[in-house]
Design a protein around this motif. Structure first.
Motif, short mmCIF file in Angstrom:
data_model
loop_
_atom_site.label_atom_id
_atom_site.label_comp_id
_atom_site.label_asym_id
_atom_site.label_seq_id
_atom_site.Cartn_x
_atom_site.Cartn_y
_atom_site.Cartn_z
N LEU A 1 -23.22 -88.04 35.87
CA LEU A 1 -24.49 -88.61 36.30
C LEU A 1 -24.87 -88.13 37.68
N ALA A 2 -23.90 -87.75 38.48
CA ALA A 2 -24.20 -87.35 39.86
C ALA A 2 -24.38 -85.85 39.99
N SER A 3 -24.43 -85.12 38.90
CA SER A 3 -24.52 -83.67 38.97
C SER A 3 -25.91 -83.25 39.39
N PRO A 4 -26.07 -82.00 39.88
CA PRO A 4 -27.38 -81.51 40.26
C PRO A 4 -28.35 -81.44 39.09
N GLN A 5 -27.85 -81.53 37.85
CA GLN A 5 -28.73 -81.49 36.69
C GLN A 5 -29.51 -82.80 36.54
N ASN A 6 -29.21 -83.78 37.33
CA ASN A 6 -29.95 -85.04 37.34
C ASN A 6 -30.71 -85.13 38.67
N PRO A 7 -31.94 -84.63 38.71
CA PRO A 7 -32.66 -84.53 39.99
C PRO A 7 -33.14 -85.86 40.54
N GLY A 8 -33.04 -86.94 39.76
CA GLY A 8 -33.55 -88.22 40.23
C GLY A 8 -32.84 -88.74 41.46
N ILE A 9 -31.53 -88.49 41.58
CA ILE A 9 -30.78 -88.99 42.73
C ILE A 9 -31.28 -88.37 44.02
N ALA A 10 -31.36 -87.03 44.04
CA ALA A 10 -31.84 -86.34 45.24
C ALA A 10 -33.27 -86.75 45.57
N ALA A 11 -34.11 -86.90 44.55
CA ALA A 11 -35.51 -87.27 44.78
C ALA A 11 -35.61 -88.67 45.40
N ALA B 1 -51.08 -87.56 59.20
CA ALA B 1 -49.94 -86.68 58.95
C ALA B 1 -48.71 -87.48 58.53
N VAL B 2 -48.45 -88.59 59.22
CA VAL B 2 -47.32 -89.44 58.85
C VAL B 2 -47.53 -90.01 57.45
N GLY B 3 -48.75 -90.43 57.15
CA GLY B 3 -49.04 -90.97 55.83
C GLY B 3 -48.81 -89.96 54.73
N PHE B 4 -49.22 -88.70 54.97
CA PHE B 4 -49.03 -87.66 53.95
C PHE B 4 -47.55 -87.46 53.63
N VAL B 5 -46.71 -87.39 54.67
CA VAL B 5 -45.29 -87.13 54.46
C VAL B 5 -44.54 -88.38 54.02
N ALA B 6 -44.72 -89.48 54.76
CA ALA B 6 -43.89 -90.67 54.55
C ALA B 6 -44.38 -91.54 53.40
N TYR B 7 -45.65 -91.40 53.01
CA TYR B 7 -46.16 -92.18 51.89
C TYR B 7 -46.49 -91.27 50.70
N GLY B 8 -47.18 -90.16 50.95
CA GLY B 8 -47.57 -89.28 49.86
C GLY B 8 -46.41 -88.51 49.25
N VAL B 9 -45.75 -87.70 50.07
CA VAL B 9 -44.62 -86.92 49.57
C VAL B 9 -43.50 -87.85 49.13
N SER B 10 -43.26 -88.90 49.91
CA SER B 10 -42.20 -89.86 49.57
C SER B 10 -42.47 -90.52 48.22
N LEU B 11 -43.71 -90.97 48.00
CA LEU B 11 -44.04 -91.62 46.72
C LEU B 11 -43.93 -90.64 45.56
N THR B 12 -44.35 -89.39 45.79
CA THR B 12 -44.21 -88.38 44.74
C THR B 12 -42.75 -88.23 44.33
N LEU B 13 -41.87 -88.14 45.32
CA LEU B 13 -40.44 -88.02 45.04
C LEU B 13 -39.90 -89.29 44.37
N TYR B 14 -40.41 -90.43 44.80
CA TYR B 14 -39.94 -91.69 44.21
C TYR B 14 -40.32 -91.79 42.74
N VAL B 15 -41.52 -91.32 42.38
CA VAL B 15 -41.93 -91.31 40.97
C VAL B 15 -40.99 -90.43 40.16
N VAL B 16 -40.59 -89.28 40.74
CA VAL B 16 -39.61 -88.43 40.06
C VAL B 16 -38.29 -89.18 39.88
N GLY B 17 -37.88 -89.93 40.90
CA GLY B 17 -36.67 -90.74 40.78
C GLY B 17 -36.79 -91.78 39.69
#
Length: 354
Positions: A4-14, A219-235
Motif C-alpha cells: 500500500l505504501a509503494s510509489p504505485q499508490n500516488p494518493g499517499i504522496a498527494a 499567490a498564497v491562495g493559488f498554492v496553499a488552497y488551489g494546488v493543495s486542494l487539487t492534490l487532496y482530491v487526488v488523495g
C-alpha cells in the motif's frame, strides 16, 4: 504483491504534499493579516485558488471537464458546506472568542471527516488507521493547545465546531466526485466560494487592501488552497476519505515548522513531541496492509485510468492505448484478493473486523 505504501499508490504522496502546502499557509496568513481584513483574506485566498487554476488550465489547454449529471449535487454540496458555510461559521466564532481557543477547536475537522466517512458512507476503519489517526490528532492538539486556554462562550464554540463539521462533510462529498478532473474541481470551488466570501466581506465594509497584499494573498491562495486542494482530491481518489483526511491532518506540523524561521518562533519541546506523535501516526498508515478476497460488481463509469488489473477492457477500435486515458468503460464482476485502499473501485462492505 504491491504494498500500500509503494510509489504505485500516488494518493499517499498527494495527500501529504497537500498537507505541506496548506499547513505552510498559516504563518503566511499571519503576515498578511497585518494589512487585510480576515474575512476579505479568506475571499482572496479562494479567488487566488480559483483564478490561478483557471489560468493554469488555459495555458495547458486542458479540456473543459464534463461532470456527470449525478455528480453535480455532490459538488454543489461540497462548495456550499466547505467553501461558503464553513468560513462564515469560523468568522462568527473568531469574532467572539480567542484565536487560541479557535485553533484548538479547528483540529476537530479531521475527527468529523473520519467519523462521517465511517458512520455515513460506511468506509472501513481498521484499528491501525484509527490508532494512527489518534496519534496524528494528538500531535495536532499539542501544537494548537493554547498557553492560556480560553473559550468565551458556548455560542462561538459551537460556531467553530460547526465550521469543522461543514469541512468534514465537504471532504466526504468531494470524495464522491474525485474521479473527475481534480484541478477543475478545485478551480470551481475556489471561484464560487471566493466570490461569495468577497461579496460578504465587502457588504460588511471590509476595506480594500494595498496591491502588494492582494497579490500576496492571491499567490498564497493559488498554492496553499488551489494546488493543495487539487492534490487532496487526488488523495481522496486513491485513498478514500478517512485515510486521505488522516494524512492531511499533519498540516499543523508543517505550519509550525515554517513559523520557526519565518516568524522567528522557537523550537520547543511541544513542537518536537508533536512531530514524534505525527511521525508515528504516518508510519502506522504507511505500513498498513489491507488485503482480503473481495468482489467487484458490475459498474460502468468514466474517469482517467490505465490498463491495470481493474481495467482490462478492449477499445472499440481494437487499438491498445498506452498510458493514462479517459473514456466510458465497463467493469465486469470479478472476485480476487490483493492489497487495496477504499478507493472508487473498492467501496465494498467488510465484516466486524474492519
Amino acid at each position: 504483491m504491491t504494498s500500500l505504501a509503494s510509489p504505485q499508490n500516488p494518493g499517499i504522496a498527494a495527500a501529504l504534499m497537500a498537507a505541506v502546502l496548506f499547513g505552510g499557509a498559516t504563518p503566511l496568513a499571519k503576515l498578511l493579516l497585518a494589512g487585510i481584513d480576515p474575512w476579505l483574506l479568506a475571499a482572496l485566498f479562494y479567488l487566488g485558488s480559483g483564478l490561478g487554476l483557471l489560468l493554469w488550465r488555459r495555458l495547458r489547454r486542458t479540456p473543459v471537464a464534463a461532470l456527470a449529471s449525478g455528480d453535480w449535487p455532490w459538488l454543489a454540496g461540497a462548495i456550499a458546506s466547505g467553501g461558503v458555510l464553513a468560513p462564515v461559521l469560523l468568522m462568527v466564532g473568531l469574532r467572539h472568542m480567542p484565536a487560541s481557543g479557535a485553533s484548538l477547536l479547528l483540529n476537530a475537522e479531521t475527527v468529523f471527516t473520519v467519523l462521517i466517512a465511517w458512520a455515513v458512507f460506511r468506509e472501513n476503519m481498521a484499528w491501525r488507521i484509527a490508532l494512527g489517526l489518534l496519534a496524528i490528532v494528538g500531535g495536532a492538539l499539542l501544537l494548537a493547545w493554547p498557553q492560556e486556554a480560553g473559550v468565551a462562550s458556548i455560542g462561538p464554540t459551537l460556531a467553530v465546531l460547526g465550521a469543522c463539521l461543514a469541512w468534514g462533510l465537504d471532504n466526504n462529498l468531494t470524495r464522491r466526485v474525485s474521479l473527475n478532473d481534480a484541478s477543475w474541481i478545485a478551480s470551481v470551488k475556489g471561484l464560487v466560494a471566493g466570490s461569495v466570501n468577497l461579496a460578504i466581506a465587502l457588504y460588511l465594509g471590509a476595506p480594500w487592501p494595498a496591491l502588494p497584499f492582494v497579490l500576496g494573498a492571491g499567490a498564497v491562495g493559488f498554492v496553499a488552497y488551489g494546488v493543495s486542494l487539487t492534490l487532496y482530491v487526488v488523495g481522496l481518489r486513491h485513498l478514500g476519505t478517512a485515510r486521505a483526511g488522516a494524512y492531511f491532518s499533519v498540516a499543523p506540523f508543517f505550519g509550525a515548522a515554517l513559523a520557526v524561521p519565518l516568524l522567528a518562533e522557537p523550537i520547543t519541546a511541544r513542537l518536537l513531541l508533536a512531530a514524534a506523535a505525527m511521525g508515528l501516526g504516518v508510519w502506522l498508515h504507511l505500513t498498513e496492509r489491507h488485503q482480503h478476497a473481495h468482489t467487484h460488481g458490475l459498474v460502468e463509469h468514466e474517469h482517467l485510468h490505465v490498463h491495470d488489473e481493474h481495467h482490462r477492457h478492449l477499445h472499440a477500435d481494437g487499438v491498445v492505448t498506452e498510458g493514462a486515458h479517459r473514456h466510458l468503460h465497463r467493469h465486469d464482476p470479478i472476485q480476487h484478493s490483493h492489497a487495496h485502499f477504499p478507493d472508487a473501485h473498492h467501496r465494498h462492505q467488510h465484516g466486524a473486523g474492519g
